[in-house]
Design a protein around this motif. Structure first.
Motif, PDB file in Angstrom:
ATOM      1  N   VAL A 183       0.854  -1.192   0.000  1.00 35.16           N
ATOM      2  CA  VAL A 183       0.000   0.000   0.000  1.00 35.16           C
ATOM      3  C   VAL A 183       0.887   1.239   0.000  1.00 35.16           C
ATOM      4  O   VAL A 183       1.672   1.453   0.927  1.00 35.16           O
ATOM      5  N   TRP A 184       0.754   2.042  -1.066  1.00 31.95           N
ATOM      6  CA  TRP A 184       1.552   3.263  -1.190  1.00 31.95           C
ATOM      7  C   TRP A 184       0.661   4.453  -1.503  1.00 31.95           C
ATOM      8  O   TRP A 184      -0.294   4.339  -2.269  1.00 31.95           O
ATOM      9  N   TYR A 185       0.990   5.620  -0.910  1.00 31.78           N
ATOM     10  CA  TYR A 185       0.212   6.845  -1.081  1.00 31.78           C
ATOM     11  C   TYR A 185       0.871   7.760  -2.104  1.00 31.78           C
ATOM     12  O   TYR A 185       2.101   7.763  -2.258  1.00 31.78           O
ATOM     13  N   ASN A 186       0.053   8.530  -2.780  1.00 30.50           N
ATOM     14  CA  ASN A 186       0.519   9.499  -3.764  1.00 30.50           C
ATOM     15  C   ASN A 186       1.388  10.549  -3.071  1.00 30.50           C
ATOM     16  O   ASN A 186       0.970  11.163  -2.093  1.00 30.50           O
ATOM     17  N   ALA A 187       2.575  10.789  -3.591  1.00 29.30           N
ATOM     18  CA  ALA A 187       3.492  11.747  -2.964  1.00 29.30           C
ATOM     19  C   ALA A 187       2.949  13.170  -3.014  1.00 29.30           C
ATOM     20  O   ALA A 187       3.218  13.975  -2.117  1.00 29.30           O
ATOM     21  N   PHE A 188       2.182  13.501  -4.057  1.00 33.20           N
ATOM     22  CA  PHE A 188       1.681  14.865  -4.234  1.00 33.20           C
ATOM     23  C   PHE A 188       0.233  15.034  -3.769  1.00 33.20           C
ATOM     24  O   PHE A 188      -0.243  16.150  -3.633  1.00 33.20           O
ATOM     25  N   PRO A 247      -1.679  12.970  -0.864  1.00 33.51           N
ATOM     26  CA  PRO A 247      -1.663  11.858   0.097  1.00 33.51           C
ATOM     27  C   PRO A 247      -3.022  11.205   0.341  1.00 33.51           C
ATOM     28  O   PRO A 247      -3.081  10.149   0.964  1.00 33.51           O
ATOM     29  N   GLN A 248      -4.109  11.798  -0.157  1.00 32.38           N
ATOM     30  CA  GLN A 248      -5.410  11.166   0.023  1.00 32.38           C
ATOM     31  C   GLN A 248      -5.594   9.969  -0.908  1.00 32.38           C
ATOM     32  O   GLN A 248      -6.455   9.127  -0.679  1.00 32.38           O
ATOM     33  N   GLU A 249      -4.789   9.896  -1.964  1.00 28.01           N
ATOM     34  CA  GLU A 249      -4.886   8.791  -2.918  1.00 28.01           C
ATOM     35  C   GLU A 249      -3.849   7.730  -2.589  1.00 28.01           C
ATOM     36  O   GLU A 249      -2.726   8.039  -2.175  1.00 28.01           O
TER      37      GLU A 249
END
Length: 724
Positions: free
Chosen positions: A490-495, A497-499
């Motif tokens: 599970v990884w979050y969008n760096a730009f 973080p809600q995604e």
């Protein structure tokens, strides 16, 4: 095969050259103190001590194992390249103490026959060391257990490394040396052909073994590959054989060493030429040949690996070799045409990954050489490997406050040890799982550490690099289709973080780690003190390193990851465009005195810098990428980027040493230090011990951020591979 391969179990190896002792520390230190200053001598005395100790052990110690001899020679060669400017100066200084190197012919049983000595000739010394590196690699290859797939692969890597060392001797180091017969151009070329032939023969054996166990072995492509293989091996053996016979002195030299050499080569030539003729009809026309060709530098292990250890070794050897080779297109032009067109159409330079010398010298715990306070160069003894304590003096406040730091991706915690251990136990056996549990424990430990925000930037960088290597090793186990509980990344969008993206796909994990490596390098750049010479080097090197990691992400993992938009091809292109602009900006702002000696300053006018920023800005304002970046500082950074600043730098004897170090790093990584051969090294990250794959932290009881990492940290040899 219609004929019997003569002595298939026999391979040729050569002895090392011998030399007389010579003291290097005192005359070199005296020269530096006299011609420069006592302060300069103190800054480099650690390198001079290591140089002296390495040469003493190389000449006088007969108790070293083959891997330790190789490590010693590599360490000594790097030191030689660093001090080469001193020898150039000494040779033209009548008042300097002379240093005379005496070397003996490796193939002469009597020392007095075939002596080469030259006053202050570092060229002779470097040529002899390169010869001995090739000789040691040939002995390592001959010592491998070639009855197993892993042993054959290790032997191929060793013979390829030997061939590459003799290629360097032939093309670079033997030209200006008046020496013994074993260092002549003709003999160096013949040894290059010989060990290329032996590596290719093992490669062919591997392919034939795979075909015999493959249902599609009768396909036209399989027959074509085998026919081409026999033809290639026959040509290499023929060239080696003809070169030796073309010179009576060379023939006599080989005959005095081992009379069976000529007969052995003659039989090999006859066998492979005969087989090549019989298989000529199987060679496909150009229109029917496969469109992509595999690399020849380091061939793969059999697809059906004999053990999980071999499968994991194949993972890192093939992947890391591919990544390094495809970037150095001057040495290995393996990028496909469409890749070159893609890069050219976007004005994307393909970086050469020559392991960024300044970056390692300043930041890495595990570099053998290091710059510490006040520009002092220190060296670890070759047989007492690092880590060094990290020096953070260079990471002071930056004078370039308008550099961009890319945010890092965040991930959910994950237990990797238990699902991997359970899968291997299910697919192979519990005993196989125990053989690689050290790697799985290391993998789990590194993943936990890489997300810690309290770590220093250098430690975090080392952690990410080691974790990526571990991922390459376990990649052959994925997808874990038969596993009852495969790991979920599970990884979050760096730009934004809600995604997030949640997958079993290991390519998501690899892509995210590569992204973080690139992003972390921009954070290091932001912290560099650009008022110092080292700070400027470090800033450029870290940005080049960032560009490298994002290039690998784009080239190999972005499309496979199918993740959040920050891992998309378009986003990676944008980030590399920004990094390219910042590199050009830094280079343009180097003062002329610095640029003339290091060729850093661009010869182009300053407008390409603004052009890169304009292009990056345009890319950031279109489509879904613009919507994702709105929460980041990138749009504001690109819009406000208008000016640069000048800094002051200097040069010293330390700088001369560093240029030599860069040269040595570049040369050794052009095919001479393969990933697989790292398993032989005393200072390698991973080792094979008693058939087990273990993590080696280069010393006992070494900790990553305080806690000892589980696994075997010893530096003993590998009984699985060697038959000493």
């Amino acid at each position: 095969m219609s004929n019997v391969n003569p002595n298939p179990e026999r391979v040729l190896a050569i002895p090392v050259k011998k030399s007389d002792p010579v003291g290097l520390y005192r005359p070199l230190r005296k020269f530096v103190a006299t011609k420069y200053s006592e302060s300069d001598a103190q800054k480099v005395e650690s390198i001079l001590e290591t140089l002296n100790n390495c040469r003493r052990d190389m000449v006088e110690r007969g108790d070293l194992s083959l891997p330790m001899q190789r490590d010693c020679l590599v360490h000594y060669f790097k030191c030689l390249c660093m001090v080469e400017p001193l020898f150039t100066a000494i040779s033209s200084d009548a008042d300097a103490d002379p240093i005379i190197f005496v070397w003996y012919d490796a193939f002469s049983s009597e020392r007095e026959n075939g002596v080469s000595s030259q006053r202050n000739s570092i060229q002779l010394e470097k040529a002899a060391v390169i010869f001995n590196l090739g000789a040691i690699c040939s002995q390592i290859g001959a010592s491998c257990d070639r009855t197993t797939a892993l042993g054959r692969h290790l032997a191929m890597d060793a013979f390829n490394a030997a061939a590459n060392f003799f290629y360097k001797l032939w093309k670079v180091f033997a030209k200006d040396v008046s020496a013994t017969l074993d260092l002549t151009l003709l003999f160096a070329e013949s040894l290059h052909r010989l060990f290329s032939a032996q590596a290719s023969e093992l490669n062919l054996q591997q392919r034939l073994h795979h075909n015999n166990t493959n249902e599609d072995a009768s396909s036209a492509q399989q027959q074509h590959q085998c026919a081409v293989g026999f033809e290639s091996v026959s040509k290499l053996y023929r060239m080696a054989f003809d070169l030796i016979l073309s010179d009576s002195a060379a023939t006599k030299l080989v005959g005095s060493f081992d009379e069976s050499w000529i007969t052995h080569l003659s039989r090999k030539v006859k066998f492979f030429e005969g087989e090549a003729r019989q298989r000529q009809s199987s060679i496909l026309p150009n229109s029917k040949r496969p469109k992509t060709l595999s690399l020849v530098q380091s061939c793969r292990l059999d697809h059906d690996a004999e053990s999980v250890t071999e499968k994991l070794v194949r993972g890192i050897c093939c992947m890391i070799s591919l990544l390094q080779s495809c970037l150095d297109h001057d040495v290995n032009p393996v990028l496909e045409k469409n890749t070159r067109k893609f890069c050219k159409s976007r004005d994307m330079s393909i970086p050469k990954h020559h392991r960024i010398p300044y970056l390692d010298l300043l930041l890495s715990e595990y570099s053998s050489f290091k710059i510490i306070d006040n520009g002092k160069l220190v060296s670890s003894p070759w047989n007492m490997p690092p880590p060094y304590p990290i020096n953070l003096a260079i990471l002071s406040a930056s004078s370039f406050s308008d550099m961009l730091a890319i945010p890092l991706k965040k991930s959910e915690p994950l237990d990797l040890y238990h699902p991997l251990h359970s899968y291997v136990a299910l697919e192979y056996s519990e005993s196989e799982a125990k053989r690689v549990e050290g790697l799985f424990q290391m993998l789990h430990k590194l993943r936990s550490e890489m997300q810690r925000d309290d770590l220093s930037l250098p430690i975090r960088r080392d952690c990410l690099i080691r974790y990526f290597k571990c991922l390459c090793m376990v990649e052959p186990l994925f997808p874990m289709t038969n596993s009852p509980s495969p790991p979920i990344f599970v990884w979050y969008n760096a730009f934004n973080p809600q995604e997030n993206s949640s997958q079993h796909n290991i390519h998501l994990e690899k892509a995210s780690v590569l992204f973080n490596l690139g992003a972390l390098c921009t954070h290091i750049t932001l912290s560099c003190d650009l008022t110092t010479d080292q700070g400027l080097h470090l800033a450029v090197d870290t940005l080049n390193d960032a560009s490298y990691w994002f290039f690998i992400l784009w080239k190999h993992e972005a499309e496979k990851a199918s993740a959040t938009i920050d891992l998309s091809v378009n986003c990676v292109e944008l980030l590399r465009e920004i990094i390219t602009a910042q590199i050009d900006e830094l280079k343009w702002n180097y003062p002329p005195s610095h640029c003339n000696s290091h060729s850093y300053r661009s010869s182009l006018p300053a407008y390409p810098v603004a052009q890169h920023y304009r292009k990056a800005y345009d890319m950031s304002t279109f489509g879904p990428l613009a919507e994702n970046l709105v929460q980041s500082s990138i749009p504001q950074f690109l819009e406000s980027k208008k000016k640069t600043c000048l800094v002051k730098t200097g040069s010293s004897v330390t700088e001369q040493f560093l240029l030599g170090y860069c040269e040595a790093q570049s040369l050794l990584q052009e095919g001479c230090q393969t990933s697989c051969l790292d398993l032989f090294s005393v200072v390698g990250s991973f080792k094979i011990k008693d058939g087990n794959l273990v993590a080696n932290l280069r010393g006992s009881n070494v900790a990553i951020v305080g806690d000892e990492v589980p696994g075997d940290h010893t530096t003993t040899l590998y009984s699985l591979i060697f038959q000493f």
